[in-house]
Design an enzyme around this catalytic site. Structure first.
Site, short mmCIF file in Angstrom:
data_model
loop_
_atom_site.label_atom_id
_atom_site.label_comp_id
_atom_site.label_asym_id
_atom_site.label_seq_id
_atom_site.Cartn_x
_atom_site.Cartn_y
_atom_site.Cartn_z
N THR A 256 8.28 70.07 5.38
CA THR A 256 8.58 71.73 5.54
C THR A 256 6.57 71.35 4.96
O THR A 256 6.26 71.86 5.74
CB THR A 256 8.86 71.79 4.91
OG1 THR A 256 8.40 71.82 3.33
CG2 THR A 256 10.49 72.08 5.19
N GLU B 114 12.00 65.47 -0.06
CA GLU B 114 12.48 66.91 0.95
C GLU B 114 13.25 66.04 1.97
O GLU B 114 14.33 65.62 2.42
CB GLU B 114 11.46 67.99 1.44
CG GLU B 114 11.97 68.84 2.35
CD GLU B 114 10.94 68.98 3.06
OE1 GLU B 114 11.13 69.55 3.87
OE2 GLU B 114 9.75 69.49 2.42
N CYS C 275 5.93 74.53 6.49
CA CYS C 275 6.40 75.96 5.65
C CYS C 275 4.92 76.80 6.43
O CYS C 275 4.31 75.97 6.60
CB CYS C 275 6.37 75.46 4.30
SG CYS C 275 5.66 76.91 2.86
N SER D 154 2.56 74.44 -5.32
CA SER D 154 2.64 74.19 -6.32
C SER D 154 2.44 74.52 -7.86
O SER D 154 2.69 74.04 -8.76
CB SER D 154 3.82 73.12 -6.40
OG SER D 154 2.81 72.66 -5.74
N CYS E 289 14.64 75.46 -1.53
CA CYS E 289 13.65 76.41 -1.34
C CYS E 289 13.95 77.43 0.08
O CYS E 289 14.50 76.19 1.22
CB CYS E 289 12.20 76.22 -0.67
SG CYS E 289 11.64 76.79 0.52
#
Length: 326
Positions: free
Chosen positions: A180, A142, A210, A283, A112
């Site tokens: 995020t 992440e 995010c 997601s 991303c």
């Protein structure tokens, strides 16, 4: 009573069973890009296409792509030399890229762009010899990828309770970054605790959490006081989906549950409940939400009222390796 911040703020008082449906919900731009990347790679190259780790944290998405010919692996050394490998939306550490290069793998990077931004921040502050306090959950892909950009400079801070054990070299050269997909509230609580210890703590150049994570949490916060039950569609290994359950409970909804599929809903949850809030993690494909709404309709919740707290228009370009020719 209206819902603060909602575009349709004049929500009618409930007269029977109803569903309040969060908008926005589901796929964010980064997830949409990552899933389409694997689909396009399969169309272009045929099966198998190897994917390092789950492309996104959703069981249905991973199973569907596996049926189409994607092969999910834990590490690049499981990929045949010279084969195609897709890096997941969560990003990877430089050591993973080095391993892929050694095996001459054809890499398609579906990281991303918002995660890439945090990676670049970590590299920049490491070059300037800062101590980087990375707020996130230990073991999350992440976090592993971001920390791998500057392992000698990054310390993981896994929530407010971890603040007391942080040690820095120079209190005037400390910056915080974050995973995020965290809860905005928990992240800022951790930042506040860190700032009590390190008053000159620097903020990241721009918000790391995010936009989609924030928008979905904002919608749940607005809706939760109106709901007796909140159903969040998402998988248990999805950090942003798990946070939505926590946000719903923290914002005043007495009961909230995470479900992968409509069949996971237990009838006991619905006993005596008039208003059910429904949302989905970043997601989660919309087909799973539709299944939940159909299941609720079978139990008399056939009045569905959308609650819009933000409009999302962001789109990320696909990786150049699989873009359609002009």
């Amino acid at each position: 009573m209206g819902i603060p911040g909602a575009a349709s703020s004049l929500i009618e008082p409930p007269t029977g069973k109803r569903v309040l449906l969060a908008e926005p919900r589901g796929y964010c731009a980064g997830v949409d890009r990552a899933v389409e990347t694997v689909e396009r790679a399969l169309e272009k190259h045929g099966a198998p296409v190897y994917v390092r780790h789950e492309i996104v944290h959703n069981r249905h998405v991973v199973d569907t792509l596996a049926e189409a010919g994607a092969v999910f692996v834990d590490e690049t050394d499981e990929v045949p030399e010279g084969a195609i490998v897709v890096f997941s939306a969560h990003g990877v550490a430089p050591t993973v890229r080095e391993s892929a290069a050694e095996r001459e793998l054809q890499v398609i990077d579906a990281t991303c762009p918002l995660v890439t931004k945090v990676h670049n921040e970590a590299k920049r502050f490491a070059r300037d010899d800062y101590d980087i306090l990375l707020i996130g959950h230990e073991g999350h892909e992440e976090v592993i990828g971001t920390a791998g950009e500057a392992p000698d400079h990054v310390q993981l801070v896994d929530g407010p309770d971890a603040v007391d054990s942080v040690v820095v070299r120079d209190v005037n050269k400390v910056v915080w970054l974050s995973q995020t997909t965290l809860s905005v509230d928990e992240t800022m609580e951790t930042v506040d605790r860190l700032r009590e210890r390190f008053p000159t703590l620097q903020d990241p150049p721009s918000d790391d959490i995010c936009y989609a994570t924030q928008n979905r949490q904002t919608a749940v916060k607005a809706m939760a006081p109106e709901c007796e039950l909140f159903i969040v569609v998402g998988s248990s290994n999805s950090s942003n989906s798990m946070r939505l359950v926590e946000v719903a409970l923290g914002a005043g909804c007495p009961s909230a549950h995470l479900v992968d599929y409509a069949g996971d809903i237990q009838e006991s949850w619905l006993e005596g409940v008039q208003s059910v809030g429904v949302t989905s993690g970043a997601s989660v494909p919309e087909v799973l939400v539709r299944g939940v709404l159909e299941k609720l309709a079978e139990h008399g919740y056939d009045s569905v009222q959308p609650v819009t707290t933000a409009n999302e228009t962001l789109v990320f370009a696909l990786p150049r390796e699989i873009r359609a020719p002009r």
